[in-house]
Design a protein around this motif. Structure first.
Motif, PDB file in Angstrom:
ATOM      1  N   ASP A  10       0.821  -1.222   0.000  1.00 31.35           N
ATOM      2  CA  ASP A  10       0.000   0.000   0.000  1.00 31.35           C
ATOM      3  C   ASP A  10       0.849   1.264   0.000  1.00 31.35           C
ATOM      4  O   ASP A  10       0.446   2.292  -0.558  1.00 31.35           O
ATOM      5  CB  ASP A  10      -0.902   0.028   1.236  1.00 31.35           C
ATOM      6  CG  ASP A  10      -2.155  -0.814   1.059  1.00 31.35           C
ATOM      7  OD1 ASP A  10      -2.362  -1.354  -0.040  1.00 31.35           O
ATOM      8  OD2 ASP A  10      -2.920  -0.938   2.032  1.00 31.35           O
ATOM      9  N   ASP A  18      -3.384  -8.567  -1.327  1.00 33.47           N
ATOM     10  CA  ASP A  18      -3.213  -7.612  -2.423  1.00 33.47           C
ATOM     11  C   ASP A  18      -4.425  -7.614  -3.344  1.00 33.47           C
ATOM     12  O   ASP A  18      -4.896  -6.564  -3.794  1.00 33.47           O
ATOM     13  CB  ASP A  18      -1.949  -7.957  -3.209  1.00 33.47           C
ATOM     14  CG  ASP A  18      -1.555  -6.859  -4.185  1.00 33.47           C
ATOM     15  OD1 ASP A  18      -1.519  -5.675  -3.776  1.00 33.47           O
ATOM     16  OD2 ASP A  18      -1.291  -7.175  -5.352  1.00 33.47           O
ATOM     17  N   CYS A  74     -10.308  -1.024  -4.131  1.00 35.40           N
ATOM     18  CA  CYS A  74     -10.092   0.207  -4.903  1.00 35.40           C
ATOM     19  C   CYS A  74     -11.101   0.309  -6.049  1.00 35.40           C
ATOM     20  O   CYS A  74     -11.629   1.389  -6.335  1.00 35.40           O
ATOM     21  CB  CYS A  74      -8.668   0.237  -5.457  1.00 35.40           C
ATOM     22  SG  CYS A  74      -7.389   0.544  -4.219  1.00 35.40           S
ATOM     23  N   ARG A  88      -7.130  -5.685  -1.721  1.00 32.62           N
ATOM     24  CA  ARG A  88      -6.881  -4.241  -1.824  1.00 32.62           C
ATOM     25  C   ARG A  88      -7.295  -3.724  -3.198  1.00 32.62           C
ATOM     26  O   ARG A  88      -7.948  -2.684  -3.316  1.00 32.62           O
ATOM     27  CB  ARG A  88      -5.406  -3.951  -1.583  1.00 32.62           C
ATOM     28  CG  ARG A  88      -5.048  -2.466  -1.625  1.00 32.62           C
ATOM     29  CD  ARG A  88      -3.551  -2.262  -1.551  1.00 32.62           C
ATOM     30  NE  ARG A  88      -2.881  -2.838  -2.700  1.00 32.62           N
ATOM     31  CZ  ARG A  88      -2.769  -2.209  -3.872  1.00 32.62           C
ATOM     32  NH1 ARG A  88      -3.292  -1.004  -4.041  1.00 32.62           N
ATOM     33  NH2 ARG A  88      -2.150  -2.783  -4.879  1.00 32.62           N
ATOM     34  N   ASN A 119      -8.738   4.390   3.733  1.00 30.53           N
ATOM     35  CA  ASN A 119      -8.624   3.384   4.771  1.00 30.53           C
ATOM     36  C   ASN A 119      -8.537   3.999   6.151  1.00 30.53           C
ATOM     37  O   ASN A 119      -8.411   3.302   7.137  1.00 30.53           O
ATOM     38  CB  ASN A 119      -7.446   2.446   4.510  1.00 30.53           C
ATOM     39  CG  ASN A 119      -6.101   3.138   4.683  1.00 30.53           C
ATOM     40  OD1 ASN A 119      -6.010   4.359   4.749  1.00 30.53           O
ATOM     41  ND2 ASN A 119      -5.037   2.346   4.743  1.00 30.53           N
TER      42      ASN A 119
END
Length: 311
Positions: free
Chosen positions: A160, A255, A262, A258, A280
């Motif tokens: 990140d 990952d 997004c 994440r 976040n």
């Protein structure tokens, strides 16, 4: 052993009356079980004048952000985690995680997990692993700004932060980021060392991670997660190698989550034009739940049993 350090004056100097941050961590953790995991700070001294005097004499320009003070820390001599291998390495690494998460819950945020900051010593015949060096850490009750500062050692930072947004300080530092760093440390040590000896140049992975910029390192990590090679694991103990693979799988899943999040946020922004993007900062964090994803893995349990046969 002792160390001499410089620190910025803002929030750190607000803590001067109590001594160094390492001493504050010890104060917070003076009760078991935290006490044994703390660096034993034997003595500290803070110079009354700032390093401006030294810089003036040496002709060194002042830093662009904040003034600084000089202090000395004297602590128990600690050994680096890279001196260990196999089950002993896992045992100390696991203890460092337990030390870190317990401090995090007490409001001490380390934020620079790396092999250099993971130490150990022997006490009563037992290995004691500790998370050391709190230069980049912060306290929950700090008066100064914190949380989104860009901190850490690039090869071990969470993905990140290895993005343009992360480098601009637009990503809040959460517990899961430090835990991800612990996984990168484990992978780094297991694949670059054999029997606690650093492999020769050319036969070890990740050398360029320490020299390229943060965003480039993030891309390298993405590539590694999808291209783990058998040759990386040659000579690695079977249980350690199995756990490395499981860590890679867990990092892959994290990952992917994440990326999916997004995309979901992008879809929400399209439907709610003009609305502020949720970051976040607002994500509720289940620290125990996130850690248990690793501690309940059979390979973690097996290595814990092997490294502590009497328990």
């Amino acid at each position: 052993m002792y160390s001499i350090r410089e620190k910025e004056k803002d929030s750190e100097v607000l803590r001067e009356a109590q001594g160094s941050l390492g001493q504050e961590c010890h104060d917070i953790a003076e009760q078991p079980p935290l006490a044994r995991w703390q660096p034993e700070l034997l003595w500290h001294y803070t110079f009354t004048s700032s390093t401006s005097d030294f810089r003036e004499v040496l002709g060194v320009p002042e830093p662009t952000k904040g003034s600084r003070v000089l202090y000395i820390l004297v602590s128990r001599k600690l050994k680096p985690i890279t001196e260990l291998h196999g089950e002993e390495l896992f045992d100390v690494w696991r203890q460092c995680i337990l030390c870190h998460v317990t401090l995090w819950k007490e409001g001490v945020y380390h934020r620079d997990v790396s092999p250099a900051n993971m130490k150990w010593y022997r006490k009563d015949g037992k290995r004691i692993g500790i998370s050391n060096d709190y230069d980049f850490s912060s306290l929950a009750d700090d008066l100064g700004p914190r949380g989104n500062e860009r901190t850490g050692t690039v090869p071990f930072m969470a993905i990140d932060f290895l993005t343009e947004e992360g480098q601009r300080g637009e990503v809040k530092h959460l517990y899961r980021h430090d835990l991800e760093s612990f996984m990168w440390v484990f992978i780094w040590v297991c694949l670059r060392y054999r029997e606690a000896v650093l492999l020769p140049t050319g036969s070890r992975p990740f050398d360029n991670w320490a020299t390229i910029n943060a965003v480039a390192c993030g891309k390298e990590k993405h590539h590694f997660l999808s291209n783990l090679k058998d040759r990386y694991l040659w000579g690695v103990d079977k249980y350690m190698g199995h756990f490395v693979v499981k860590c890679v799988i867990m990092l892959q899943q994290n990952d992917q989550h994440r990326v999916s999040r997004c995309i979901e946020l992008l879809a929400e922004r399209i439907l709610n034009q003009g609305a502020t993007e949720q970051s976040n900062d607002e994500e509720p964090e289940d620290i125990d739940g996130f850690l248990q994803m690793f501690t309940t893995m059979p390979s973690w349990v097996k290595l814990t049993e092997l490294s502590n046969p009497s328990q």
